[in-house]
Design a protein around this motif. Structure first.
Motif, PDB file in Angstrom:
ATOM      1  N   MET A 189      33.547  41.034  76.222  1.00 47.80           N
ATOM      2  CA  MET A 189      32.527  40.182  76.818  1.00 47.80           C
ATOM      3  C   MET A 189      31.178  40.886  76.791  1.00 47.80           C
ATOM      4  N   HIS A 190      30.127  40.106  76.726  1.00 52.06           N
ATOM      5  CA  HIS A 190      28.786  40.655  76.689  1.00 52.06           C
ATOM      6  C   HIS A 190      27.911  39.877  77.651  1.00 52.06           C
ATOM      7  N   LEU A 191      26.921  40.566  78.191  1.00 51.31           N
ATOM      8  CA  LEU A 191      26.003  39.931  79.133  1.00 51.31           C
ATOM      9  C   LEU A 191      24.923  39.187  78.378  1.00 51.31           C
ATOM     10  N   THR A 192      24.685  37.933  78.763  1.00 52.88           N
ATOM     11  CA  THR A 192      23.589  37.175  78.192  1.00 52.88           C
ATOM     12  C   THR A 192      22.771  36.576  79.326  1.00 52.88           C
ATOM     13  N   LEU A 193      21.504  36.939  79.389  1.00 47.62           N
ATOM     14  CA  LEU A 193      20.603  36.354  80.369  1.00 47.62           C
ATOM     15  C   LEU A 193      19.701  35.380  79.646  1.00 47.62           C
ATOM     16  N   LEU A 194      19.768  34.109  80.004  1.00 47.62           N
ATOM     17  CA  LEU A 194      18.992  33.090  79.329  1.00 47.62           C
ATOM     18  C   LEU A 194      17.617  32.954  79.954  1.00 47.62           C
ATOM     19  N   SER A 195      16.629  32.670  79.128  1.00 45.99           N
ATOM     20  CA  SER A 195      15.300  32.388  79.638  1.00 45.99           C
ATOM     21  C   SER A 195      15.306  31.035  80.321  1.00 45.99           C
ATOM     22  N   ARG A 196      14.260  30.797  81.127  1.00 41.33           N
ATOM     23  CA  ARG A 196      14.172  29.529  81.843  1.00 41.33           C
ATOM     24  C   ARG A 196      14.159  28.359  80.867  1.00 41.33           C
ATOM     25  N   SER A 197      13.473  28.513  79.721  1.00 40.40           N
ATOM     26  CA  SER A 197      13.411  27.423  78.753  1.00 40.40           C
ATOM     27  C   SER A 197      14.752  27.156  78.114  1.00 40.40           C
ATOM     28  N   SER A 198      15.635  28.165  78.061  1.00 41.38           N
ATOM     29  CA  SER A 198      16.942  27.973  77.447  1.00 41.38           C
ATOM     30  C   SER A 198      17.803  26.998  78.219  1.00 41.38           C
ATOM     31  N   PHE A 199      17.527  26.827  79.514  1.00 33.95           N
ATOM     32  CA  PHE A 199      18.342  25.942  80.330  1.00 33.95           C
ATOM     33  C   PHE A 199      18.245  24.494  79.854  1.00 33.95           C
ATOM     34  N   LEU A 200      17.167  24.159  79.164  1.00 32.40           N
ATOM     35  CA  LEU A 200      16.920  22.765  78.835  1.00 32.40           C
ATOM     36  C   LEU A 200      17.849  22.223  77.769  1.00 32.40           C
ATOM     37  N   ILE A 201      18.583  23.086  77.066  1.00 25.00           N
ATOM     38  CA  ILE A 201      19.433  22.608  75.979  1.00 25.00           C
ATOM     39  C   ILE A 201      20.726  22.017  76.510  1.00 25.00           C
ATOM     40  N   PHE A 202      21.007  22.182  77.781  1.00 22.53           N
ATOM     41  CA  PHE A 202      22.270  21.730  78.321  1.00 22.53           C
ATOM     42  C   PHE A 202      22.100  20.396  79.038  1.00 22.53           C
ATOM     43  N   VAL A 250      23.944  31.004  82.003  1.00 22.37           N
ATOM     44  CA  VAL A 250      25.163  31.569  81.436  1.00 22.37           C
ATOM     45  C   VAL A 250      25.082  33.088  81.565  1.00 22.37           C
ATOM     46  N   ILE A 251      26.004  33.688  82.301  1.00 23.14           N
ATOM     47  CA  ILE A 251      25.986  35.146  82.446  1.00 23.14           C
ATOM     48  C   ILE A 251      27.028  35.824  81.562  1.00 23.14           C
ATOM     49  N   ASP A 252      27.951  35.064  81.003  1.00 28.75           N
ATOM     50  CA  ASP A 252      28.885  35.596  80.009  1.00 28.75           C
ATOM     51  C   ASP A 252      29.265  34.472  79.058  1.00 28.75           C
ATOM     52  N   PRO A 253      28.900  34.575  77.778  1.00 27.89           N
ATOM     53  CA  PRO A 253      29.231  33.539  76.810  1.00 27.89           C
ATOM     54  C   PRO A 253      30.496  33.814  76.021  1.00 27.89           C
ATOM     55  N   GLU A 254      31.249  34.858  76.404  1.00 26.18           N
ATOM     56  CA  GLU A 254      32.423  35.257  75.630  1.00 26.18           C
ATOM     57  C   GLU A 254      33.674  35.391  76.506  1.00 26.18           C
ATOM     58  N   VAL A 255      33.798  34.521  77.480  1.00 19.40           N
ATOM     59  CA  VAL A 255      35.015  34.466  78.292  1.00 19.40           C
ATOM     60  C   VAL A 255      36.158  33.916  77.435  1.00 19.40           C
ATOM     61  N   GLU A 256      37.348  34.497  77.571  1.00 16.27           N
ATOM     62  CA  GLU A 256      38.482  33.999  76.786  1.00 16.27           C
ATOM     63  C   GLU A 256      39.065  32.724  77.399  1.00 16.27           C
ATOM     64  N   ILE A 257      39.380  32.756  78.688  1.00 12.55           N
ATOM     65  CA  ILE A 257      39.933  31.579  79.367  1.00 12.55           C
ATOM     66  C   ILE A 257      39.275  31.366  80.721  1.00 12.55           C
TER      67      ILE A 257
END
Length: 383
Positions: free
Chosen positions: A1-14, A30-37
């Motif tokens: 797993m890796h840490l990903t901190l999204l910018s405020r503008s990134s929130f708009l894609i969801f 999103v604080i982790d984009p590589e969760v298995e389950i």
């Protein structure tokens, strides 16, 4: 797993839909984009800084994410041959830091052999909680599935719930699932011999999840909702087909509120319901929606600051519109329910928890996604 901190503008894609103007609003991160389950999520102060951290039971690892930068630290990996499945955290020795218990060896098809199915560990913390924790193996039964700490009058106990009764096949058989109680000596947590264990009660067939409020366990099972008093050991089938109208479909998730009980029915079901009444005079079953696809997470909390408990729910399979996600039903002044907010496409919810992570007085949502393979905070931005 890796840490990903999204910018405020990134929130708009969801896709985040606000159904009513008066309802709460949320900003996802999103604080982790590589969760298995993402089998289980809990919150608690791991490092003693006074802030609530996030703890995750994933397929092969147990981790915590530090409040603030949300950096991930692995507590344990590969404890069992098969998947991890559950986690519980609470400060049981009053040192300002949570103690952590975990469950693994997830093998729901094996209901007899405890070596091949189920496992329970206490994780003994190192001096630096960012380092690897030491697993302490504890007793268990096959199909270990859910656990939680609770503190009745007799002191802290770890309650462990299996999915099936011993020897049952596909939810059928003579044996009800047992509620196991594990009591530690808080001065000797790392010593497995200092833990006592006993069967506290029975829970029914196919017992998927549980809640604990006001000194009792409420257990979701194929029969309905089971009640177990933690001080007297009194138990009863609290909500059954016989005392509910329309009849319960059996529950997969349950939460006990101040003036209602909410459930997702049946196991991995499509109905989100509210019960009002009591087990003696009968329960009235109110259907909020029957459009969930494998409803799999449930929580209660005041999401808009009006003093009333609301319902947060999640589902993990695409619904009739091809959407996965989570939503909120707000409790109105008259005790009714209003669908207020939904997030779709971002997280296929396996588990969720509520916590005020930024100490602004508003409950945020933490959700782990199964097929979306992520861990997401929904920050409560309500005015």
């Amino acid at each position: 797993m890796h840490l990903t901190l999204l910018s405020r503008s990134s929130f708009l894609i969801f896709a985040v839909c606000h159904v009513t103007a008066a309802g709460p609003s949320f900003e996802p991160q999103v604080i982790d984009p590589e969760v298995e389950i993402g089998y289980g999520v809990v919150v608690g102060d791991v490092d003693g800084d006074g802030k609530e951290d996030i703890l995750l039971a994933d397929k092969r690892s147990f981790s915590w994410f530090r409040n603030g930068d949300w950096k991930e630290f692995t507590m344990a990996k590969n404890l069992t041959l098969r998947d991890n499945v559950c986690i519980a955290a609470a400060d049981i020795n009053d040192d300002g830091q949570v103690e952590v218990a975990v469950g693994g060896q997830w093998n729901p098809g094996e209901t007899s052999d405890a070596e091949q199915s189920g496992a329970v560990f206490f994780l003994d913390r190192p001096e630096d909680p960012k380092q690897t924790w030491t697993p302490v193996k504890l007793p268990h039964e096959p199909t270990t599935h859910r656990m939680r700490w609770e503190n009745p009058q007799s002191g802290w106990i770890l309650f462990v719930l299996p999915l099936h009764g011993i020897g049952n096949i596909k939810g059928e058989g003579e044996n009800s699932a047992n509620v196991m109680s594990l009591r530690p000596d808080v001065e000797k947590l790392a010593d497995p011999g200092s833990w006592s264990d006993w069967m506290r009660g029975t829970a029914g067939h196919i017992t998927h999840n549980l809640d604990s409020t006001r000194g009792a366990l409420y257990i979701a099972s194929a029969e309905g909702v089971k009640y177990l008093d933690l001080d007297t050991d009194k138990e009863r089938l609290y909500i059954s087909r016989e005392n509910s109208s329309p009849p319960t479909r059996g529950a997969g998730e349950v939460r006990n509120g101040k003036n209602f009980i909410t459930a997702i029915e049946p196991l991995h079901g499509n109905d989100l319901v509210v019960y009002r009444g009591n087990p003696n005079d009968g329960w009235k079953r109110h259907l909020l929606t029957d459009q969930l696809a494998e409803g799999h997470a449930l929580a209660i909390g005041d999401m808009n600051g009006d003093g009333r408990e609301d319902i947060v729910y999640g589902w993990r399979k695409p619904d009739a519109d091809g959407k996965v996600g989570l939503g909120i039903f707000l409790q109105t002044e008259g005790g009714g329910w209003e669908s207020s907010w939904k997030s779709t496409d971002l997280v296929a919810v396996e588990d969720l928890k509520l916590a005020d992570l930024d100490a602004d007085g508003k409950l945020d949502i933490v959700a782990a996604g199964r097929s979306t393979n992520n861990l997401v905070i929904f920050w409560n931005r309500s005015e």
